[in-house]
Structure formats: C-alpha cells, structure tokens
Design a protein around this motif. Structure first.
Motif, PDB file in Angstrom:
ATOM      1  N   LEU A 148       7.604  33.809 -20.901  1.00 61.12           N
ATOM      2  CA  LEU A 148       8.320  34.432 -19.795  1.00 61.12           C
ATOM      3  C   LEU A 148       7.506  35.564 -19.186  1.00 61.12           C
ATOM      4  N   ALA A 149       6.877  36.366 -20.048  1.00 60.00           N
ATOM      5  CA  ALA A 149       6.066  37.481 -19.559  1.00 60.00           C
ATOM      6  C   ALA A 149       4.934  36.979 -18.669  1.00 60.00           C
ATOM      7  N   GLN A 150       4.335  35.865 -19.061  1.00 61.57           N
ATOM      8  CA  GLN A 150       3.242  35.299 -18.264  1.00 61.57           C
ATOM      9  C   GLN A 150       3.769  34.699 -16.955  1.00 61.57           C
ATOM     10  N   THR A 151       4.859  33.968 -17.037  1.00 57.47           N
ATOM     11  CA  THR A 151       5.410  33.304 -15.859  1.00 57.47           C
ATOM     12  C   THR A 151       5.877  34.307 -14.809  1.00 57.47           C
ATOM     13  N   HIS A 152       6.505  35.390 -15.258  1.00 62.33           N
ATOM     14  CA  HIS A 152       7.101  36.353 -14.337  1.00 62.33           C
ATOM     15  C   HIS A 152       6.242  37.598 -14.131  1.00 62.33           C
ATOM     16  N   ASN A 153       5.019  37.579 -14.661  1.00 62.30           N
ATOM     17  CA  ASN A 153       4.084  38.695 -14.480  1.00 62.30           C
ATOM     18  C   ASN A 153       4.643  40.023 -14.978  1.00 62.30           C
ATOM     19  N   TRP A 154       5.339  39.974 -16.098  1.00 60.74           N
ATOM     20  CA  TRP A 154       5.841  41.218 -16.681  1.00 60.74           C
ATOM     21  C   TRP A 154       4.681  42.064 -17.189  1.00 60.74           C
ATOM     22  N   ARG A 155       4.768  43.342 -16.983  1.00 63.82           N
ATOM     23  CA  ARG A 155       3.833  44.293 -17.585  1.00 63.82           C
ATOM     24  C   ARG A 155       4.407  44.691 -18.945  1.00 63.82           C
ATOM     25  N   VAL A 156       3.685  44.355 -20.005  1.00 61.09           N
ATOM     26  CA  VAL A 156       4.151  44.627 -21.361  1.00 61.09           C
ATOM     27  C   VAL A 156       3.264  45.694 -21.994  1.00 61.09           C
ATOM     28  N   TYR A 157       3.893  46.649 -22.664  1.00 61.23           N
ATOM     29  CA  TYR A 157       3.174  47.741 -23.323  1.00 61.23           C
ATOM     30  C   TYR A 157       3.662  47.776 -24.764  1.00 61.23           C
ATOM     31  N   HIS A 158       2.720  47.747 -25.698  1.00 59.79           N
ATOM     32  CA  HIS A 158       3.072  47.800 -27.121  1.00 59.79           C
ATOM     33  C   HIS A 158       2.573  49.101 -27.736  1.00 59.79           C
ATOM     34  N   VAL A 159       3.484  49.830 -28.365  1.00 58.59           N
ATOM     35  CA  VAL A 159       3.136  51.034 -29.124  1.00 58.59           C
ATOM     36  C   VAL A 159       3.319  50.708 -30.598  1.00 58.59           C
ATOM     37  N   GLY A 160       2.246  50.700 -31.355  1.00 60.71           N
ATOM     38  CA  GLY A 160       2.358  50.394 -32.773  1.00 60.71           C
ATOM     39  C   GLY A 160       1.068  49.820 -33.331  1.00 60.71           C
ATOM     40  N   ILE A 185      12.005  56.245 -30.162  1.00 62.71           N
ATOM     41  CA  ILE A 185      12.696  55.794 -28.944  1.00 62.71           C
ATOM     42  C   ILE A 185      13.826  56.751 -28.589  1.00 62.71           C
ATOM     43  N   LEU A 186      14.629  57.112 -29.576  1.00 63.99           N
ATOM     44  CA  LEU A 186      15.772  58.004 -29.340  1.00 63.99           C
ATOM     45  C   LEU A 186      15.313  59.358 -28.824  1.00 63.99           C
ATOM     46  N   ALA A 187      14.273  59.920 -29.443  1.00 67.66           N
ATOM     47  CA  ALA A 187      13.806  61.259 -29.077  1.00 67.66           C
ATOM     48  C   ALA A 187      13.193  61.299 -27.685  1.00 67.66           C
ATOM     49  N   ASN A 188      12.630  60.169 -27.235  1.00 62.67           N
ATOM     50  CA  ASN A 188      11.898  60.156 -25.963  1.00 62.67           C
ATOM     51  C   ASN A 188      12.566  59.317 -24.880  1.00 62.67           C
ATOM     52  N   LEU A 189      13.788  58.869 -25.134  1.00 59.92           N
ATOM     53  CA  LEU A 189      14.428  57.907 -24.244  1.00 59.92           C
ATOM     54  C   LEU A 189      14.466  58.364 -22.787  1.00 59.92           C
ATOM     55  N   GLU A 190      14.809  59.617 -22.571  1.00 55.45           N
ATOM     56  CA  GLU A 190      14.943  60.091 -21.184  1.00 55.45           C
ATOM     57  C   GLU A 190      13.594  60.243 -20.491  1.00 55.45           C
ATOM     58  N   ARG A 191      12.517  60.230 -21.249  1.00 50.75           N
ATOM     59  CA  ARG A 191      11.185  60.350 -20.660  1.00 50.75           C
ATOM     60  C   ARG A 191      10.482  58.997 -20.528  1.00 50.75           C
ATOM     61  N   LEU A 192      11.127  57.943 -20.996  1.00 47.49           N
ATOM     62  CA  LEU A 192      10.530  56.613 -20.905  1.00 47.49           C
ATOM     63  C   LEU A 192      10.823  55.995 -19.550  1.00 47.49           C
ATOM     64  N   PHE A 198       0.136  58.348 -34.408  1.00 44.94           N
ATOM     65  CA  PHE A 198      -0.104  59.504 -33.556  1.00 44.94           C
ATOM     66  C   PHE A 198       0.945  60.566 -33.869  1.00 44.94           C
ATOM     67  N   ASP A 199       0.690  61.782 -33.426  1.00 46.04           N
ATOM     68  CA  ASP A 199       1.626  62.888 -33.623  1.00 46.04           C
ATOM     69  C   ASP A 199       2.785  62.723 -32.646  1.00 46.04           C
ATOM     70  N   MET A 200       3.969  62.449 -33.165  1.00 43.23           N
ATOM     71  CA  MET A 200       5.098  62.144 -32.304  1.00 43.23           C
ATOM     72  C   MET A 200       5.709  63.383 -31.646  1.00 43.23           C
ATOM     73  N   ASP A 229      -0.429  64.301 -28.530  1.00 44.82           N
ATOM     74  CA  ASP A 229      -0.593  62.845 -28.559  1.00 44.82           C
ATOM     75  C   ASP A 229       0.609  62.156 -27.919  1.00 44.82           C
ATOM     76  N   ASN A 230       1.769  62.648 -28.245  1.00 46.82           N
ATOM     77  CA  ASN A 230       2.983  62.046 -27.705  1.00 46.82           C
ATOM     78  C   ASN A 230       3.084  62.265 -26.200  1.00 46.82           C
ATOM     79  N   ASP A 231       2.739  63.459 -25.760  1.00 42.21           N
ATOM     80  CA  ASP A 231       2.770  63.749 -24.318  1.00 42.21           C
ATOM     81  C   ASP A 231       1.802  62.845 -23.557  1.00 42.21           C
ATOM     82  N   ALA A 232       0.631  62.618 -24.145  1.00 38.13           N
ATOM     83  CA  ALA A 232      -0.363  61.748 -23.495  1.00 38.13           C
ATOM     84  C   ALA A 232       0.142  60.309 -23.420  1.00 38.13           C
ATOM     85  N   LEU A 233       0.792  59.848 -24.486  1.00 43.92           N
ATOM     86  CA  LEU A 233       1.347  58.499 -24.491  1.00 43.92           C
ATOM     87  C   LEU A 233       2.431  58.358 -23.417  1.00 43.92           C
ATOM     88  N   LEU A 234       3.319  59.322 -23.327  1.00 44.80           N
ATOM     89  CA  LEU A 234       4.380  59.269 -22.328  1.00 44.80           C
ATOM     90  C   LEU A 234       3.814  59.294 -20.913  1.00 44.80           C
TER      91      LEU A 234
END
Length: 232
Positions: free
Chosen positions: A79-91, A155-162, A120-122, A126-131
């Motif tokens: 689906l990601a390929q068909t619909h050109n979704w931009r996928v980002y993996h953290v981990g 996810i919970l701690a950064n939800l509003e910044r995602l 990384f430092d959550m 490091d976390n600010d750079a990731l966000l």
C-alpha cells in the motif's frame, strides 16, 4: 490497513496500538502506559492467549483477529508503494538500519522510507533534532520500533509535536527485516505456539515475559470471570 489508508488520505493523526500479555502487564503497572492506550484510536490484538480469553468471555473473535507486523507487513508496504506514502521508522540500531531498508526496498523498490536509530536521548537535543527532522520530512506513516514501553512512552510524551500522520508502535519489526532477530514462521502464530518458538530462540530475554508476568494478570482475569457471571 483500511483504517491506516483512510487516516493518511484525510491527513489525520492517529495511533494504532496493540495489546498482548506483556502490554497488559505494563498497563497494570504503569500510569503512562494506561495514558497511552487512552490516546489510541485503534488497538490491535497481538496475542493468541488474548484471543482465547476473549472467546471465553463471549466475544465474537477468532485467530483471524490476531494482527502483528509480521502478519501485515507485505500488505502495508504494498500500500505504501502504491499510494506513495512517506514512511519514517524510528527504532533499531544504526548499524542495522541499512540492512532493514535494503530488505524492504528489495521487495518494494519504490517505497519512500526514512530511518532514525532508536538509541538516542529521548529528553535532550537528540530528541529535538529527531522531531525537527520529522517536521521537515512530513511522513504519512510513522513506525516506532523501540520496544515496550519505551516506544509508547516516547509517542505519548511527544504526541503534540509529531506531524499529522498515522503512528504505529512496531517493536522489533526492523530487526526482523534486517535479519538480526529470528523470524518465526507465520504458521506458528496460527497454531498459537509462536511464543514458544520465540522462547526457544531467546530464553534469557523472554523467560520473565512468558513465565512470570502472566501470573500478575490472574486477579484481573478472575474479576473478568466474576463480572461475566454477574451479568449472566
């Protein structure tokens, strides 16, 4: 996958969480895990014992309802390929991320995939750079694979910044892709013995999860039985 597709098309933020016996144990022990599941928009069942318990409690479920990354990954990446979704993996470890990406692109060469290590430092720079990178890349789907409960609390701690995207905690998904973690055959999940196969391959890491933590759930299980008898 239909839910993910609808949310991506609408450019809405959503959390697709999952529950297994380990998460239920953490749910009982940690307020932040309870808060995370309160935020979830959809919760998958990632546990054969939970299916069995739900059936015992009278819910119309079957093993077809069990859903985990290894079960839906081919559909997801197609689906990601068909619909050109931009996928980002953290981990995952930085040393393994190239192999993970190569494995996915080998099957789905047109997928748009960005990666960031999960080590990384959550709470710091490091976390600010990731966000900031997430804000710039504007993914449609964010996969967070840092294991429970680290991925859920991040996810919970950064939800509003995602960014407004679909967020899925996926545990060791990319370790499987990189080939650095044993991948149980999918038929083991259908037979309800995947946990046992995993244990034989990683007994030291999984002993407490499979043989100690479930005992803590007995009081909750007994309360379920009592409530069901009261309703009946």
């Amino acid at each position: 996958m239909e839910f993910v597709g609808r949310k991506v098309a609408a450019k809405e933020r959503a959390i697709v969480a999952n529950h297994n016996l380990h998460s239920l144990y953490l749910f009982q022990k940690r307020a932040d895990m309870r808060a995370f599941y309160e935020k979830a928009d959809l919760i998958e069942i990632d546990s054969t014992p939970m299916i069995a318990w739900a059936k015992l409690m009278g819910h119309p479920v079957s093993r077809d309802h069990r859903c985990t990354y290894l079960d839906f990954r081919e559909d997801f990446w197609a689906l990601a390929q068909t619909h050109n979704w931009r996928v980002y993996h953290v981990g995952g470890e930085a040393a393994h991320n190239d192999a993970s990406k190569a494995a996915i692109l080998g099957r789905f060469p047109k997928v748009h995939l960005d990666l960031h290590t999960g080590f990384f430092d959550m709470k710091g720079a490091d976390n600010d750079a990731l966000l900031a990178d997430l804000k710039a890349k504007r993914p449609d789907v964010l996969l967070v694979g840092m294991g429970m409960p680290r991925q859920e609390t991040w996810i919970l701690a950064n939800l509003e910044r995602l960014p407004d995207c679909v967020i899925l905690p996926v545990g060791a998904a990319f370790d499987y892709e990189a080939g650095v973690m044993y991948t149980p055959p999918r038929w083991t999940g259908q037979l309800g013995i995947e946990w046992l196969v995993r244990f034989f391959h990683e007994p030291q890491r999984l002993f407490e999860r499979y043989f100690i933590e479930p005992w803590w759930l007995i009081p909750q299980a007994l309360r379920d039985v009592w409530r069901r008898r009261s309703i009946a």
